[in-house]
Write an enzyme that holds these catalytic residues in place. Structure first.
Site, PDB file in Angstrom:
ATOM      1  N   GLU A 102      26.804 -33.888  -3.890  1.00 18.40           N
ATOM      2  CA  GLU A 102      25.630 -33.770  -3.005  1.00 18.40           C
ATOM      3  C   GLU A 102      25.818 -34.650  -1.773  1.00 18.40           C
ATOM      4  O   GLU A 102      26.518 -35.668  -1.839  1.00 18.40           O
ATOM      5  CB  GLU A 102      24.387 -34.286  -3.747  1.00 18.40           C
ATOM      6  CG  GLU A 102      23.557 -33.211  -4.428  1.00 18.40           C
ATOM      7  CD  GLU A 102      22.564 -32.554  -3.492  1.00 18.40           C
ATOM      8  OE1 GLU A 102      22.786 -32.541  -2.277  1.00 18.40           O
ATOM      9  OE2 GLU A 102      21.556 -32.042  -4.004  1.00 18.40           O
ATOM     10  N   ASP A 106      17.283 -37.895  -1.935  1.00 15.47           N
ATOM     11  CA  ASP A 106      16.112 -38.456  -1.257  1.00 15.47           C
ATOM     12  C   ASP A 106      15.011 -38.604  -2.312  1.00 15.47           C
ATOM     13  O   ASP A 106      14.977 -39.594  -3.041  1.00 15.47           O
ATOM     14  CB  ASP A 106      15.761 -37.481  -0.112  1.00 15.47           C
ATOM     15  CG  ASP A 106      14.602 -37.911   0.748  1.00 15.47           C
ATOM     16  OD1 ASP A 106      14.059 -39.003   0.537  1.00 15.47           O
ATOM     17  OD2 ASP A 106      14.219 -37.148   1.662  1.00 15.47           O
ATOM     18  N   LYS A 134      18.636 -42.688  -1.185  1.00 16.35           N
ATOM     19  CA  LYS A 134      17.518 -43.468  -0.641  1.00 16.35           C
ATOM     20  C   LYS A 134      16.711 -43.953  -1.843  1.00 16.35           C
ATOM     21  O   LYS A 134      15.781 -43.251  -2.282  1.00 16.35           O
ATOM     22  CB  LYS A 134      16.622 -42.576   0.238  1.00 16.35           C
ATOM     23  CG  LYS A 134      17.289 -42.021   1.485  1.00 16.35           C
ATOM     24  CD  LYS A 134      16.273 -41.170   2.270  1.00 16.35           C
ATOM     25  CE  LYS A 134      16.910 -40.421   3.396  1.00 16.35           C
ATOM     26  NZ  LYS A 134      15.986 -39.484   4.071  1.00 16.35           N
ATOM     27  N   PHE A 156      15.325 -41.298   8.050  1.00 10.63           N
ATOM     28  CA  PHE A 156      15.940 -39.996   8.235  1.00 10.63           C
ATOM     29  C   PHE A 156      17.292 -40.151   8.919  1.00 10.63           C
ATOM     30  O   PHE A 156      17.425 -40.845   9.922  1.00 10.63           O
ATOM     31  CB  PHE A 156      15.020 -39.088   9.054  1.00 10.63           C
ATOM     32  CG  PHE A 156      15.534 -37.684   9.141  1.00 10.63           C
ATOM     33  CD1 PHE A 156      15.478 -36.844   8.041  1.00 10.63           C
ATOM     34  CD2 PHE A 156      16.106 -37.210  10.309  1.00 10.63           C
ATOM     35  CE1 PHE A 156      15.978 -35.554   8.099  1.00 10.63           C
ATOM     36  CE2 PHE A 156      16.605 -35.923  10.385  1.00 10.63           C
ATOM     37  CZ  PHE A 156      16.546 -35.092   9.274  1.00 10.63           C
ATOM     38  N   ASP A 163      21.910 -32.619   8.786  1.00 12.52           N
ATOM     39  CA  ASP A 163      21.355 -32.049  10.019  1.00 12.52           C
ATOM     40  C   ASP A 163      19.919 -32.456  10.292  1.00 12.52           C
ATOM     41  O   ASP A 163      19.184 -32.860   9.395  1.00 12.52           O
ATOM     42  CB  ASP A 163      21.386 -30.517   9.938  1.00 12.52           C
ATOM     43  CG  ASP A 163      20.285 -29.984   9.010  1.00 12.52           C
ATOM     44  OD1 ASP A 163      20.278 -30.365   7.821  1.00 12.52           O
ATOM     45  OD2 ASP A 163      19.414 -29.222   9.476  1.00 12.52           O
TER      46      ASP A 163
END
Ligand code: IMP
Length: 179
Positions: A102, A106, A134, A156, A163
């Site tokens: 991966e 998140d 995270k 972010f 992206d």
């Protein structure tokens, strides 16, 4: 150097040399951990396409590579609980040692979803390898998360495959949002 991507501004967070070093170390660990078997690497597109390519080049034991495609972001900066599952996973992983690759964990929703889906196919073992984690955003622990590139703040990021509105995937370094 700052980067403007669509309406947001980003600054460097992890340079490509640091990414390369970390990938070499994870590759070594995978070669050791899976030396007595032929693992199946499952790359989760799109965000991990560069990570998959770079990590797989570090693997020097016999292995198989396959791909699946999931999305939970829909081009924004917040993880959505809804997961779009675009490719039906058809490789037979029954009794195999599976390593899921991966880009980022998140909330962990995508990883949980995919791991549960793969477990139904009765692999012998299953592990998750994520370039980024995270920890502050993770909703529940992921037992299978055995290989982590970098732990980052709850911010972010783009670059190295990741992206914002489908842009920034081509950047060599990883950038974090500043505005
Ligand atoms: P989760 O389901 O909340 O763990 O989110 C996982 C997916 O959301 C990842 O595979 C990415 O595609 C996307 N994602 C999560 N955080 C970021 C980020 O900071 N930048 C870009 N995409 C992200």
């Amino acid at each position: 150097m700052k980067k403007q991507i669509a309406d947001l501004e980003f600054e460097p967070l992890i340079e490509s040399a640091a990414i390369d070093n970390r990938i070499q170390a994870i590759g070594k660990q995978l070669n050791t951990d899976y030396q007595h078997t032929i693992p199946v690497f499952v790359g989760v597109l799109n965000g991990s396409f560069l990570f998959i390519a770079d990590i797989i080049k570090q693997i020097d034991i016999p292995c198989e590579i396959t791909f699946t495609k999931l999305a939970s972001y829909y081009g924004g900066t917040k993880s959505s609980l809804k997961i779009r599952d675009d490719i039906d996973f058809s490789v037979d992983i029954k009794g195999r040692d599976v390593v899921v690759i991966e880009d980022i964990v998140d909330t962990g929703n995508t990883a949980h979803y995919l791991l549960e889906k793969l477990k139904l196919k009765q692999p012998a073992t299953i592990a998750l390898c994520s370039l980024l984690l995270k920890p502050a955003a993770l909703l529940k622990p992921i037992e299978e998360l055995k290989y982590i590139g970098f732990e980052i703040e709850n911010e972010f990021v783009v670059g190295y495959g990741l992206d914002y509105k489908e842009m920034g995937r081509n950047l060599k370094d990883i950038y974090k949002r500043v505005k």
